[in-house]
Design an enzyme around this catalytic site. Sequence first.
Site, PDB file in Angstrom:
ATOM      1  CE1 TYR A 267       2.472  -2.347 -18.317  1.00  0.00           C
ATOM      2  CE2 TYR A 267       2.859  -4.376 -17.214  1.00  0.00           C
ATOM      3  CZ  TYR A 267       3.044  -3.420 -17.993  1.00  0.00           C
ATOM      4  OH  TYR A 267       4.021  -3.721 -19.274  1.00  0.00           O
TER       5      TYR A 267
ATOM      6  NE  ARG B 273      -4.007  -1.971   2.772  1.00  0.00           N
ATOM      7  CZ  ARG B 273      -4.963  -1.984   2.399  1.00  0.00           C
ATOM      8  NH1 ARG B 273      -5.521  -0.761   1.684  1.00  0.00           N
ATOM      9  NH2 ARG B 273      -6.048  -2.896   2.401  1.00  0.00           N
TER      10      ARG B 273
ATOM     11  CG  HIS C 199       3.068 -10.375  -9.431  1.00  0.00           C
ATOM     12  ND1 HIS C 199       1.725  -9.947  -9.031  1.00  0.00           N
ATOM     13  CD2 HIS C 199       3.679  -9.608 -10.162  1.00  0.00           C
ATOM     14  CE1 HIS C 199       1.419  -8.722  -9.592  1.00  0.00           C
ATOM     15  NE2 HIS C 199       2.606  -8.466 -10.513  1.00  0.00           N
TER      16      HIS C 199
ATOM     17  CB  VAL D  41       4.888  13.574 -14.766  1.00  0.00           C
ATOM     18  CG1 VAL D  41       4.723  14.057 -16.166  1.00  0.00           C
ATOM     19  CG2 VAL D  41       6.435  13.726 -14.012  1.00  0.00           C
TER      20      VAL D  41
ATOM     21  CG  HIS E 179      11.360  -6.842  -8.382  1.00  0.00           C
ATOM     22  ND1 HIS E 179      11.746  -6.709  -9.818  1.00  0.00           N
ATOM     23  CD2 HIS E 179       9.985  -7.410  -8.703  1.00  0.00           C
ATOM     24  CE1 HIS E 179      10.881  -7.027 -10.671  1.00  0.00           C
ATOM     25  NE2 HIS E 179       9.991  -7.533  -9.826  1.00  0.00           N
TER      26      HIS E 179
END
Length: 397
Positions: A180, A36, A100, A47, A121
């Site tokens: 995404y 979060r 994931h 931006v 990561h």
Amino acid sequence: MNAPPSLAFRDPIHGFIEADELEAALIRTRPMQRLRSIRQLGLTHLVFPGAEHSRFGHALGTMHLAGRVYDTLARAEDTPLEAGPRARARRLVRAAGLLHDLGHAPFSHWAEELFEDGIDHEEMSRRLLGGREIGAAFEQHGDGLEARDVIRLLGDDLDGPERLLPPIVSGELDVDKMDYLLRDSLFCGVRYGNFDLDQVIATVRPLSCGAGGDHRLGIDAEGLHAVEGLILARYYMFTQVYFHVTGKALELHLNEWLHEQGIAWSSDPERFLANDDGEMMTRMRRSDSLHARAITDRSHFRLAHETGEHLDADEKRAFEQRLEPLRESYGKNVLVSNSAKDPHRLGRGRVPVRQNGGKLVQLEEASHFVRHLRRIDRYRVYCSDAVFDEVRLALGS
């Protein structure tokens, strides 16, 4: 009769997202709750002001879409997958979609290279998946599923019919991309990332390729144009959002500041969990570094020069040669970004398309449009006001 969900979320992309007992237990763990506080797009909110969305929301969306894609595959003719909401493979792929991104560091992809011990990561995700909290959730609610099953799925290390599961989460037509693109587009206030999600999912198929009868994730011919729409959406999101001219300047300053401060993301999972965007932004606001001020006060270096969007190999080499004397002469007064991506290449493999007669062809063969998209590869040179005119002159801007 299906059990009622343990948790339900209202999502701006997918409507209601329901979580079962295992998923709810995983969501309540510290590794998931930390997401979060990790923005999906680094400092892009400086931006595009709406881009405040987090990795947490994206994880829920990826889980939800993993279930939808699985259901389509499980209903297909000659499918090797078991249908039903409690099917082991379905529960596994949804858990993998949810988990994931556990290992993303502050600022997500904007500061990806700063892990200790050379890990990334994805390795941190594996370490967190192997930790006590995630393991306890599986022990209590997994009904035979274990954290190591998710680790194997994310590492593309499954056998039999479950070989179809890894590409659902991370592959050529994965639900990570599907979520995404739509999520980033919505929160950035742009339309570039929109595509026909329902048609893509409706035409995904487990296609049998080769004599061995192995199945691969592919599409029926009627889904071709919807997949082309997804590819074009990804292409434009890179050119217009992810590689935005001001965003790249801020990314350069962020990495300069992190290196300057000697900040690295811990390779120890417990210490890693203490790092998030808020902590880093507080440290940045208290810093008197030029690079911190460039971000917090929006006093970033100015764009002195940019190349075309599609440099070929010779043009790239030639421009890099021109950069060397600039770096020697102006040092830290010059920052250079190289934005390079093949957004029309969906993954390491190829997407099979089943044509109307049953013949399988690769996506690039089926789509004239995809064959003619070019790699994005461009340089931008930013510099301080003190050397701005000289740098522009040297680069012929």
